[in-house]
Design a protein around this motif. Structure first.
Motif, PDB file in Angstrom:
ATOM      1  N   UNK A 232       1.481  13.074 -16.523  1.00 14.51           N
ATOM      2  CA  UNK A 232       0.943  14.316 -15.976  1.00 14.51           C
ATOM      3  C   UNK A 232       1.103  14.293 -14.462  1.00 14.51           C
ATOM      4  N   UNK A 233      -0.002  14.492 -13.771  1.00 14.38           N
ATOM      5  CA  UNK A 233       0.028  14.482 -12.314  1.00 14.38           C
ATOM      6  C   UNK A 233      -0.333  13.118 -11.742  1.00 14.38           C
ATOM      7  N   UNK A 234      -0.596  12.161 -12.610  1.00 10.89           N
ATOM      8  CA  UNK A 234      -1.011  10.829 -12.143  1.00 10.89           C
ATOM      9  C   UNK A 234       0.208   9.903 -12.039  1.00 10.89           C
ATOM     10  N   UNK A 235       0.332   9.220 -10.893  1.00 12.74           N
ATOM     11  CA  UNK A 235       1.394   8.222 -10.690  1.00 12.74           C
ATOM     12  C   UNK A 235       0.812   6.839 -10.995  1.00 12.74           C
ATOM     13  N   UNK A 236       1.501   6.097 -11.850  1.00 11.37           N
ATOM     14  CA  UNK A 236       1.062   4.755 -12.213  1.00 11.37           C
ATOM     15  C   UNK A 236       2.068   3.724 -11.687  1.00 11.37           C
ATOM     16  N   UNK A 237       1.546   2.729 -10.990  1.00 15.70           N
ATOM     17  CA  UNK A 237       2.358   1.647 -10.439  1.00 15.70           C
ATOM     18  C   UNK A 237       2.010   0.353 -11.177  1.00 15.70           C
ATOM     19  N   UNK A 238       2.917  -0.608 -11.110  1.00 14.96           N
ATOM     20  CA  UNK A 238       2.648  -1.878 -11.797  1.00 14.96           C
ATOM     21  C   UNK A 238       2.861  -3.059 -10.847  1.00 14.96           C
ATOM     22  N   UNK A 239       2.910  -4.265 -11.417  1.00 16.09           N
ATOM     23  CA  UNK A 239       3.008  -5.484 -10.601  1.00 16.09           C
ATOM     24  C   UNK A 239       4.322  -5.543  -9.815  1.00 16.09           C
ATOM     25  N   UNK A 240       5.381  -4.912 -10.336  1.00 10.37           N
ATOM     26  CA  UNK A 240       6.656  -4.902  -9.599  1.00 10.37           C
ATOM     27  C   UNK A 240       6.501  -4.161  -8.275  1.00 10.37           C
ATOM     28  N   UNK A 241       5.750  -3.058  -8.316  1.00 10.45           N
ATOM     29  CA  UNK A 241       5.524  -2.299  -7.089  1.00 10.45           C
ATOM     30  C   UNK A 241       4.685  -3.110  -6.097  1.00 10.45           C
ATOM     31  N   UNK A 242       3.700  -3.822  -6.610  1.00  8.35           N
ATOM     32  CA  UNK A 242       2.858  -4.636  -5.728  1.00  8.35           C
ATOM     33  C   UNK A 242       3.683  -5.760  -5.102  1.00  8.35           C
ATOM     34  N   UNK A 243       4.535  -6.389  -5.907  1.00  7.31           N
ATOM     35  CA  UNK A 243       5.397  -7.452  -5.376  1.00  7.31           C
ATOM     36  C   UNK A 243       6.334  -6.903  -4.303  1.00  7.31           C
ATOM     37  N   UNK A 244       6.870  -5.706  -4.522  1.00  7.31           N
ATOM     38  CA  UNK A 244       7.762  -5.097  -3.539  1.00  7.31           C
ATOM     39  C   UNK A 244       7.029  -4.831  -2.223  1.00  7.31           C
ATOM     40  N   UNK A 245       5.804  -4.310  -2.315  1.00  8.46           N
ATOM     41  CA  UNK A 245       5.032  -4.049  -1.099  1.00  8.46           C
ATOM     42  C   UNK A 245       4.742  -5.339  -0.341  1.00  8.46           C
ATOM     43  N   UNK A 246       4.476  -6.404  -1.057  1.00  8.01           N
ATOM     44  CA  UNK A 246       4.224  -7.689  -0.394  1.00  8.01           C
ATOM     45  C   UNK A 246       5.492  -8.224   0.248  1.00  8.01           C
ATOM     46  N   UNK A 247       6.648  -7.977  -0.385  1.00  3.73           N
ATOM     47  CA  UNK A 247       7.924  -8.373   0.202  1.00  3.73           C
ATOM     48  C   UNK A 247       8.181  -7.600   1.489  1.00  3.73           C
ATOM     49  N   UNK A 248       7.938  -6.293   1.455  1.00  2.00           N
ATOM     50  CA  UNK A 248       8.129  -5.464   2.658  1.00  2.00           C
ATOM     51  C   UNK A 248       7.243  -5.982   3.787  1.00  2.00           C
ATOM     52  N   UNK A 249       5.984  -6.285   3.484  1.00  2.00           N
ATOM     53  CA  UNK A 249       5.058  -6.784   4.505  1.00  2.00           C
ATOM     54  C   UNK A 249       5.542  -8.116   5.078  1.00  2.00           C
ATOM     55  N   UNK A 250       6.021  -9.005   4.200  1.00  2.00           N
ATOM     56  CA  UNK A 250       6.494 -10.318   4.660  1.00  2.00           C
ATOM     57  C   UNK A 250       7.731 -10.178   5.534  1.00  2.00           C
ATOM     58  N   UNK A 251       8.651  -9.281   5.169  1.00  2.00           N
ATOM     59  CA  UNK A 251       9.860  -9.085   5.967  1.00  2.00           C
ATOM     60  C   UNK A 251       9.538  -8.426   7.305  1.00  2.00           C
ATOM     61  N   UNK A 252       8.571  -7.525   7.323  1.00  2.00           N
ATOM     62  CA  UNK A 252       8.124  -6.935   8.590  1.00  2.00           C
ATOM     63  C   UNK A 252       7.557  -8.023   9.500  1.00  2.00           C
ATOM     64  N   UNK A 253       6.774  -8.941   8.931  1.00  2.00           N
ATOM     65  CA  UNK A 253       6.217 -10.055   9.711  1.00  2.00           C
ATOM     66  C   UNK A 253       7.313 -10.930  10.301  1.00  2.00           C
TER      67      UNK A 253
END
Length: 236
Positions: free
Chosen positions: A41-62
């Protein structure tokens, strides 16, 4: 929410888990840093892959990467061969190494560019397994790391790797032909002869390096490049 036994997050929940704002999460998604979520519907669902990607982005920014650079790295990463494709090839006695993108960046500080990543994926040194990178050989990874730390750019190491691959393929072809021309056609017998073939190549390479070092030493010796001098009143 759980989907097929896997944890899922709404937008605000994922942002909280990753330690960022919802606005930042949406910005990352717009920049192509995050895969599209599952829609219900109008709800977006994310999973562990998305969380891992966000942590990768944060680590690469660091580690000093820009968002544009990270987006290019992710594009190269996602365009690489799947590990299943590479696992279909025999890797001999080599030990594979699993790395996160940030661990790969630590191996080659400042050298993990989209171009170098694409080249390593194209050669077949790297493959993709979910959010992880798999290197086909711990020995090759250690050697490349040492060369880069000695001051040789990773791009030059990868260019040399292509040449080495071409030469070693030719050597393997020569040994295979030699064996088959003389009646050794069984795969098991060819495998048993591999240590002898490797011994020949190792020994010849060591001898070739010795010759090169002697030539370099002779070239650098005092007076090796000087114009000869003559004694007074005597011809040279």
């Amino acid at each position: 929410m759980a989907n097929d036994g896997k944890r899922e997050y709404r937008t605000a929940e994922l942002a909280a888990e990753a330690g960022i704002t919802v606005r930042t999460l949406r910005f990352y998604r717009e920049r192509g840093l995050l895969p599209a979520p599952r829609r219900e519907g109008r709800i977006a669902w994310y999973d562990e892959r998305h969380l891992a990607r966000l942590r990768t982005v944060a680590a690469l920014l660091d580690r000093g990467h820009t968002l544009g650079g990270i987006a290019e790295l992710i594009a190269a990463f996602e365009g690489g061969r799947d590990v299943g494709e590479l696992l279909g090839t025999p890797w001999s006695e080599e030990t594979t190494v699993r790395l996160t993108p940030e661990e790969l960046a630590d191996h080659f500080a400042g050298e993990v560019t989209p171009e170098n990543l694409a080249a390593a994926l194209d050669i077949g040194y790297l493959a993709v397994d979910g959010e992880e990178i798999v290197h086909i050989s711990s020995r090759l990874l250690d050697a490349a790391t040492a060369l880069v730390r000695a001051g040789i750019p990773l791009s030059a190491v990868l260019t040399a790797a292509r040449e080495v691959r071409a030469h070693t393929d030719a050597l393997a072809g020569m040994f295979t032909r030699l064996a088959r021309e003389h009646g050794v056609a069984d795969e098991g017998e060819l495998t048993r002869l591999r240590p002898q073939a490797r011994t020949v190549v190792d020994a010849e390479f060591a001898l070739a390096m010795d010759r090169r070092l002697r030539e370099a030493g002779a070239h650098d010796a005092p007076g090796s490049g000087d114009t000869p001098t003559c004694a007074p009143h005597k011809p040279c």
